[in-house]
Design an enzyme around this catalytic site. Structure first.
Site, PDB file in Angstrom:
ATOM      1  N   TRP A 127       0.870  -1.190   0.000  1.00  8.64           N
ATOM      2  CA  TRP A 127       0.000   0.000   0.000  1.00  8.64           C
ATOM      3  C   TRP A 127       0.908   1.242   0.000  1.00  8.64           C
ATOM      4  CZ3 TRP A 127      -2.027   2.771   4.786  1.00  8.64           C
ATOM      5  CH2 TRP A 127      -3.045   3.671   4.449  1.00  8.64           C
ATOM      6  N   ASP A 208      -0.636  -5.853   9.068  1.00  6.23           N
ATOM      7  CA  ASP A 208      -1.664  -4.873   8.740  1.00  6.23           C
ATOM      8  C   ASP A 208      -2.874  -5.662   8.259  1.00  6.23           C
ATOM      9  OD1 ASP A 208      -3.254  -2.825   7.872  1.00  6.23           O
ATOM     10  OD2 ASP A 208      -1.768  -1.911   6.538  1.00  6.23           O
ATOM     11  N   ALA A 210      -6.586  -5.040   7.247  1.00  8.94           N
ATOM     12  CA  ALA A 210      -7.563  -3.985   6.951  1.00  8.94           C
ATOM     13  C   ALA A 210      -8.808  -4.527   6.244  1.00  8.94           C
ATOM     14  CB  ALA A 210      -6.910  -2.903   6.091  1.00  8.94           C
ATOM     15  N   LYS A 243     -13.400  -0.988   6.470  1.00 10.89           N
ATOM     16  CA  LYS A 243     -14.025  -1.708   5.361  1.00 10.89           C
ATOM     17  C   LYS A 243     -15.028  -2.739   5.868  1.00 10.89           C
ATOM     18  CE  LYS A 243     -10.329   0.206   3.832  1.00 10.89           C
ATOM     19  NZ  LYS A 243      -9.501   0.837   2.965  1.00 10.89           N
TER      20      LYS A 243
HETATM   21  C1  LMR Z   1      -6.965   2.072  -0.594  1.00  9.84           C
HETATM   22  O1  LMR Z   1      -5.916   1.427  -0.613  1.00  9.84           O
HETATM   23  O2  LMR Z   1      -7.523   2.491  -1.617  1.00  9.84           O
HETATM   24  C2  LMR Z   1      -7.630   2.356   0.727  1.00  9.84           C
HETATM   25  O3  LMR Z   1      -6.906   1.779   1.771  1.00  9.84           O
HETATM   26  C3  LMR Z   1      -7.916   3.787   0.936  1.00  9.84           C
HETATM   27  C4  LMR Z   1      -6.695   4.602   1.201  1.00  9.84           C
HETATM   28  O4  LMR Z   1      -6.706   5.318   2.212  1.00  9.84           O
HETATM   29  O5  LMR Z   1      -5.744   4.572   0.410  1.00  9.84           O
END
Ligand code: LMR
Length: 394
Positions: A127, A208, A210, A243
């Site tokens: 991410w 992590d 999520a 989420k």
């Molecule tokens: C994403 O990866 O799109 C989500 O986790 C939202 C974000 O805050 O980036």
């Protein structure tokens, strides 16, 4: 003074959200930011959350401060959810945080406080905000190979080779389930091998998580984390409620520190309270309270689990529809990985030029690395996307 500021890099996911908003085309398809959408393109409030909110409105009689690390009830119900209700809570310290991102940020800060020479091993790719926060905190990043661009599965042998370089005092960041951005996940025996590597190297895992409940199910998605916390001496977990409870803007997350050294618990707990106080003082309460209510009321919990399961199965069905449509149109099964991936995201494997072409010529928005949010589709847009993918020569 402020004219000395330097322009900071824009977050790619959030910038894409804005460009999408400004696109006047009616047939545009948003596969960008990781937000669940139902078949009509809405991000609904779950019924269980709505009901809890109603009950809260009727019964809450103060908005006075809670505790620096949130309420014990929120911690307890979330630890049950993530680690299972048999897990010994005496081994855990925890703190409510503003969303999963808040927990990630506090986890990195905790790591740095414990080891000023901290290095964090992160999957390549991960991410983007993991990298951005680490850079901002001045914490060195050690990327480990993760994704096989050909098979679109986990490149496990390369991952393990790179993780051989981790040692005591390092954090290894792993995605608990539903890897963001690839959709490719570790299998049970691979979790076992990672645990063995952690035990040998002495590095500390940071998980992590999520998207619990978006992959193979609430229990299944936590099985890797659960095995891990029972096997290694210490684990840091950043859990998000954004989420799976659909409460994105309420900013609800929990940082959990597990230590099998019972004497460490009090120090861990007071350090988490200290970190919250330095960064934002008290964490947001509204979302945490709703989650606590849902998880501790049998009827609300049952209703929430049903809603979550419907979300999960709708994404799985969209995955199968898209893979089938692409097989039909392309005459090959090279997109079969879409049905194998789990969670909201898949990395398609398109070039940046092809991602641009999808946006400009077909009004299809996905993140520049070709991450697509499956939940942005519906049965009408699946064939449109499949045709656009094939037309762009992907
Ligand atoms: C994403 O990866 O799109 C989500 O986790 C939202 C974000 O805050 O980036």
């Amino acid at each position: 003074m402020f004219n000395s500021l330097q322009q900071q890099p824009a977050d790619k996911i959030l910038a894409l959200m804005q460009v999408y908003k400004e696109d006047p085309r009616e047939n545009k398809i948003d596969l960008g930011v990781g937000v669940y959408k139902d078949a009509s393109g809405q991000t609904p409030i779950m019924q269980s959350i709505k009901r809890a909110e109603h009950m809260l409105w009727e019964t809450q009689d103060t908005k006075s401060y809670v505790g620096l690390t949130g309420t014990p009830e929120f911690s307890e119900t979330m630890i049950d959810l993530v680690l299972g209700d048999k897990f010994d809570k005496n081994l855990t310290a925890s703190a409510a945080t503003p969303g999963g991102t808040g927990a990630v940020r506090q986890a990195f800060e905790l790591g740095k406080l414990a080891n000023p020479n901290l290095r964090v091993f992160v999957s390549d790719p991960t991410w983007p905000n993991h990298l951005s926060i680490l850079k901002y905190l001045g914490i060195p990043v050690e990327p480990y190979r993760y994704f096989d661009a050909k098979t679109r599965a986990v490149d496990f042998s390369s991952m393990m080779t790179d993780l051989e370089n981790a040692k005591e005092g390092d954090l290894i960041l792993l995605h608990g389930c539903c890897h963001n951005p690839t959709g490719a996940n570790l299998k049970a025996p691979e979790w076992d091998a990672v645990i063995e590597l952690l035990l040998k190297s002495g590095a500390t895992p940071m998980i992590d998580i999520a998207y619990q409940g978006f992959g193979d199910g609430l229990e299944e998605d936590a099985s890797g984390v659960r095995k891990l916390v029972n096997s290694v001496p210490e684990t840091i977990i950043a859990a998000s409620c954004s989420k799976n409870f659909g409460i994105y803007r309420e900013r609800t997350g929990l940082l959990i520190v597990v230590s099998h050294d019972k004497d460490a618990r009090d120090l861990n707990q007071s350090t988490l309270a200290f970190l919250n106080r330095q960064n934002f003082s008290f964490p947001p309460d509204h979302g945490a309270r709703l989650v606590t209510m849902v998880l501790s009321d049998e009827e609300l919990k049952r209703s929430w689990m049903e809603e979550l399961e419907a979300v999960r199965t709708s994404m799985l069905s969209l995955r199968t529809q898209l893979a089938t449509e692409l097989e039909k149109l392309s005459g090959s099964n090279r997109f079969g990985f879409l049905a194998d991936h789990r969670g909201m995201f898949s990395r398609l494997g398109a070039s940046p030029e092809q991602v641009n072409e999808l946006r400009e010529n077909h009004a299809v928005y996905m993140v520049g690395d070709s991450r697509l949010n499956i939940a942005g589709l519906n049965s009408k847009t699946v064939p449109v996307l499949a045709k656009a993918i094939v037309d762009c020569g992907i």
